[in-house]
Write a protein that holds these residues in place. Sequence first.
Motif, PDB file in Angstrom:
ATOM      1  N   ALA A 163      20.483  25.445  32.379  1.00 27.48           N
ATOM      2  CA  ALA A 163      21.790  25.152  32.963  1.00 27.48           C
ATOM      3  C   ALA A 163      21.748  23.771  33.606  1.00 27.48           C
ATOM      4  O   ALA A 163      20.735  23.360  34.157  1.00 27.48           O
ATOM      5  CB  ALA A 163      22.130  26.207  34.010  1.00 27.48           C
ATOM      6  N   CYS A 164      22.874  23.049  33.509  1.00 26.27           N
ATOM      7  CA  CYS A 164      22.917  21.688  34.046  1.00 26.27           C
ATOM      8  C   CYS A 164      23.934  21.613  35.192  1.00 26.27           C
ATOM      9  O   CYS A 164      24.565  22.607  35.556  1.00 26.27           O
ATOM     10  CB  CYS A 164      23.232  20.688  32.939  1.00 26.27           C
ATOM     11  N   LEU A 165      24.089  20.423  35.741  1.00 28.63           N
ATOM     12  CA  LEU A 165      25.023  20.243  36.862  1.00 28.63           C
ATOM     13  C   LEU A 165      26.441  20.622  36.474  1.00 28.63           C
ATOM     14  O   LEU A 165      27.188  21.205  37.262  1.00 28.63           O
ATOM     15  CB  LEU A 165      24.967  18.778  37.338  1.00 28.63           C
ATOM     16  N   GLU A 166      26.819  20.317  35.233  1.00 28.51           N
ATOM     17  CA  GLU A 166      28.175  20.640  34.769  1.00 28.51           C
ATOM     18  C   GLU A 166      28.367  22.163  34.672  1.00 28.51           C
ATOM     19  O   GLU A 166      29.464  22.665  34.923  1.00 28.51           O
ATOM     20  CB  GLU A 166      28.408  19.970  33.413  1.00 28.51           C
ATOM     21  N   CYS A 167      27.308  22.891  34.313  1.00 26.86           N
ATOM     22  CA  CYS A 167      27.372  24.363  34.311  1.00 26.86           C
ATOM     23  C   CYS A 167      27.584  24.874  35.738  1.00 26.86           C
ATOM     24  O   CYS A 167      28.307  25.850  35.957  1.00 26.86           O
ATOM     25  CB  CYS A 167      26.072  24.971  33.789  1.00 26.86           C
ATOM     26  N   LEU A 168      26.935  24.222  36.682  1.00 29.49           N
ATOM     27  CA  LEU A 168      27.018  24.634  38.085  1.00 29.49           C
ATOM     28  C   LEU A 168      28.391  24.307  38.664  1.00 29.49           C
ATOM     29  O   LEU A 168      29.050  25.175  39.257  1.00 29.49           O
ATOM     30  CB  LEU A 168      25.917  23.916  38.876  1.00 29.49           C
ATOM     31  N   ASN A 236      30.057  27.149  26.916  1.00 33.26           N
ATOM     32  CA  ASN A 236      31.107  26.151  26.640  1.00 33.26           C
ATOM     33  C   ASN A 236      30.943  24.872  27.472  1.00 33.26           C
ATOM     34  O   ASN A 236      31.867  24.075  27.566  1.00 33.26           O
ATOM     35  CB  ASN A 236      32.491  26.753  26.883  1.00 33.26           C
ATOM     36  N   CYS A 237      29.772  24.680  28.075  1.00 28.47           N
ATOM     37  CA  CYS A 237      29.548  23.464  28.872  1.00 28.47           C
ATOM     38  C   CYS A 237      29.664  22.233  27.965  1.00 28.47           C
ATOM     39  O   CYS A 237      28.988  22.176  26.931  1.00 28.47           O
ATOM     40  CB  CYS A 237      28.162  23.502  29.524  1.00 28.47           C
ATOM     41  N   PRO A 238      30.484  21.249  28.354  1.00 27.80           N
ATOM     42  CA  PRO A 238      30.627  20.049  27.497  1.00 27.80           C
ATOM     43  C   PRO A 238      29.371  19.192  27.435  1.00 27.80           C
ATOM     44  O   PRO A 238      29.251  18.338  26.546  1.00 27.80           O
ATOM     45  CB  PRO A 238      31.790  19.282  28.146  1.00 27.80           C
ATOM     46  N   ILE A 239      28.428  19.398  28.363  1.00 28.71           N
ATOM     47  CA  ILE A 239      27.177  18.616  28.338  1.00 28.71           C
ATOM     48  C   ILE A 239      26.088  19.354  27.578  1.00 28.71           C
ATOM     49  O   ILE A 239      25.508  18.821  26.619  1.00 28.71           O
ATOM     50  CB  ILE A 239      26.679  18.314  29.768  1.00 28.71           C
ATOM     51  N   CYS A 240      25.804  20.587  27.992  1.00 30.36           N
ATOM     52  CA  CYS A 240      24.613  21.265  27.466  1.00 30.36           C
ATOM     53  C   CYS A 240      24.942  22.509  26.653  1.00 30.36           C
ATOM     54  O   CYS A 240      24.044  23.231  26.237  1.00 30.36           O
ATOM     55  CB  CYS A 240      23.665  21.634  28.613  1.00 30.36           C
ATOM     56  N   GLY A 241      26.244  22.802  26.454  1.00 27.89           N
ATOM     57  CA  GLY A 241      26.650  24.027  25.781  1.00 27.89           C
ATOM     58  C   GLY A 241      26.250  24.077  24.318  1.00 27.89           C
ATOM     59  O   GLY A 241      25.753  23.098  23.748  1.00 27.89           O
TER      60      GLY A 241
HETATM   61 ZN    ZN Z   1      25.664  22.486  31.291  1.00 24.30          ZN
END
Ligand code: ZN
Length: 244
Positions: A163-168, A236-241
């Motif tokens: 999980a990345c910052l965008e997920c958080l 669906n995360c735009p960074i790591c999804g």
């Molecule tokens: Zn992410």
Amino acid sequence: MVTSRYDRQLKIEQIGPRGQKKFGESSVLVIGVGGLGSFVASELVKAGIGTITLVDFDKVELTNLHRQNLYTESDVNEGLEKLTAMKNHLQAANSNVKIIVKSQKYSSDLITDKYNLVIDCTDNFPIKYQINQDCFDHNMPHIFATCAGNQGQVMFMKSQKDACLECLYPHQNIAKLGLSANIGTNPMIVAITGSLEASMALKFLTRPETVKPGNLMVIDNWNFDFRKIHVKKQANCPICGGNN
Ligand SMILES: [Zn+2]
């Protein structure tokens, strides 16, 4: 007999001579040398990290001194750049560590494979999201942290699988997050949050296989509330999804 300056940490079972050797071979990028960066840089330098690269562009100001632990009134009076003052203080603490300074705003080309780890010590959310993106692109381990008021948060992102910052925090919600300049900062939350970042860094550099990513540490140092929250990777995360 000369005792090693690292004698006490060499006695820590999880570090020992093997871990100390790894510290010496490590190269770490610390972005921002304000409150968090002061703690992270000083702890890593004292622990004997081989090379530490520091990025910042501010000067030392009087309002920094209550929470940015290495700076002094002389640094303010001399109008020193934080990097100049920081390098002086760090090198005085441990002359064996190679300290590289980059006087500039954050830019994506700073993230390269020559580092073992990137530590985000900025206080700027758009930059935090850019660091998150750049570290994902390079599959570079990185530690995110933020603190303001009496609260701090820290999370380790070990690889693209995590999980990345965008997920958080989806970036459209960042306006809800408090900033130090607006709501103030308890100096002790800076110390605790920075120390957690440094602790994660030392564990990762010593025994990376034992670091569990995806855990968000949330600290409130007024109510003495410490929580560990598991952060799920968002499909669906735009960074790591999954669509990347
Ligand atoms: Zn992410």
